[in-house]
Scaffold this motif. Sequence first.
Motif, PDB file in Angstrom:
ATOM      1  N   UNK A 156      23.503  32.297   2.190  1.00  0.00           N
ATOM      2  CA  UNK A 156      22.688  31.083   2.251  1.00  0.00           C
ATOM      3  C   UNK A 156      23.248  30.036   1.294  1.00  0.00           C
ATOM      4  N   UNK A 157      23.173  28.769   1.721  1.00  0.00           N
ATOM      5  CA  UNK A 157      23.712  27.672   0.915  1.00  0.00           C
ATOM      6  C   UNK A 157      22.578  26.728   0.527  1.00  0.00           C
ATOM      7  N   UNK A 158      21.574  27.291  -0.154  1.00  0.00           N
ATOM      8  CA  UNK A 158      20.403  26.521  -0.559  1.00  0.00           C
ATOM      9  C   UNK A 158      20.459  26.305  -2.069  1.00  0.00           C
ATOM     10  N   UNK A 159      20.145  25.077  -2.490  1.00  0.00           N
ATOM     11  CA  UNK A 159      20.222  24.734  -3.905  1.00  0.00           C
ATOM     12  C   UNK A 159      18.990  23.943  -4.336  1.00  0.00           C
ATOM     13  N   UNK A 173      21.047  24.313  -9.456  1.00  0.00           N
ATOM     14  CA  UNK A 173      21.234  25.765  -9.422  1.00  0.00           C
ATOM     15  C   UNK A 173      21.115  26.264  -7.987  1.00  0.00           C
ATOM     16  N   UNK A 174      21.758  27.399  -7.674  1.00  0.00           N
ATOM     17  CA  UNK A 174      21.602  27.998  -6.351  1.00  0.00           C
ATOM     18  C   UNK A 174      20.250  28.676  -6.228  1.00  0.00           C
ATOM     19  N   UNK A 175      19.799  28.833  -5.002  1.00  0.00           N
ATOM     20  CA  UNK A 175      18.602  29.621  -4.725  1.00  0.00           C
ATOM     21  C   UNK A 175      19.034  30.860  -3.956  1.00  0.00           C
ATOM     22  N   UNK A 206      19.944  27.647   5.341  1.00  0.00           N
ATOM     23  CA  UNK A 206      19.542  29.053   5.333  1.00  0.00           C
ATOM     24  C   UNK A 206      20.013  29.678   6.637  1.00  0.00           C
ATOM     25  N   UNK A 207      20.463  30.920   6.580  1.00  0.00           N
ATOM     26  CA  UNK A 207      20.876  31.657   7.772  1.00  0.00           C
ATOM     27  C   UNK A 207      19.754  32.561   8.252  1.00  0.00           C
ATOM     28  N   UNK A 208      19.693  32.755   9.562  1.00  0.00           N
ATOM     29  CA  UNK A 208      18.759  33.705  10.148  1.00  0.00           C
ATOM     30  C   UNK A 208      19.464  35.057  10.227  1.00  0.00           C
ATOM     31  N   UNK A 209      19.003  36.017   9.466  1.00  0.00           N
ATOM     32  CA  UNK A 209      19.723  37.279   9.280  1.00  0.00           C
ATOM     33  C   UNK A 209      19.854  38.095  10.559  1.00  0.00           C
ATOM     34  N   UNK A 210      18.877  38.003  11.452  1.00  0.00           N
ATOM     35  CA  UNK A 210      18.894  38.883  12.621  1.00  0.00           C
ATOM     36  C   UNK A 210      19.346  38.182  13.894  1.00  0.00           C
ATOM     37  N   UNK A 218      19.809  23.684   8.653  1.00  0.00           N
ATOM     38  CA  UNK A 218      20.143  22.654   7.670  1.00  0.00           C
ATOM     39  C   UNK A 218      18.892  21.800   7.419  1.00  0.00           C
ATOM     40  N   UNK A 219      18.317  21.957   6.234  1.00  0.00           N
ATOM     41  CA  UNK A 219      17.027  21.321   5.930  1.00  0.00           C
ATOM     42  C   UNK A 219      17.200  19.929   5.355  1.00  0.00           C
TER      43      UNK A 219
END
Length: 228
Positions: A156-159, A173-175, A206-210, A218-219
Amino acid sequence: MPNTTLLALRGLLATVSAACLLAVSATPAQAAPAPVDALVAVEAALRPAAMPIGAKTAESAAIAIGKIVEGAPRYNYFPRSILLTEGVTQPFLYDTAAADCLPSGFGSDDYSVGIAQAIAGPAVDQSLPVPVIPPGTVNVFFSAMNTAMSSPNQADNLEVAWLNLNTLQSGRAPMFQERPADYIVTLSNTIATGHGTIVFVVFGSVLDDTSRALPPCEYAPVVGVVQA
């Protein structure tokens, strides 16, 4: 950043500026809140963040703006992976959105709603690796609705970026997944902000894991004003 993205983000900031003023004036402060023009504060938080803006960010911002303008009710959601035994949560100013990132079964509603909240110390969350959230720190958490199962191995590339309006300290910071896996993606981080009125902005993807062959969600940036 494309002009359409800039326009969408500026519209989003203008839409929430009045709500931001209300939040600063109405939230009981543990430290004396700094006098602040809401729009100036939000822009000040966004500028140093140097946010990575994806191709769908403007579309995501347009969805979030549309929900605000039409007066759509906010999601009443609290992650079951949070076991708060001391302290309270402070919601961000609005729910954000990520366009076109859910499976085909969602039809035209193939966007994810993003919900950001914060817990200012002193607080205790038994689900954290270190349960105590000390005074002068804030745990920021973000839930990506309709995504499936967070994973510590997920890219995930959320900050989160922040600005303390009292001290003018700031950071980024990363989340990540620091709590047990929930049935949707919930990412967080505990930030040493110091006491005061803190403006946060959460941004990224955020990625959807399944899911398979789906793009990242992309928010549009979501802003919170928190008393710490």
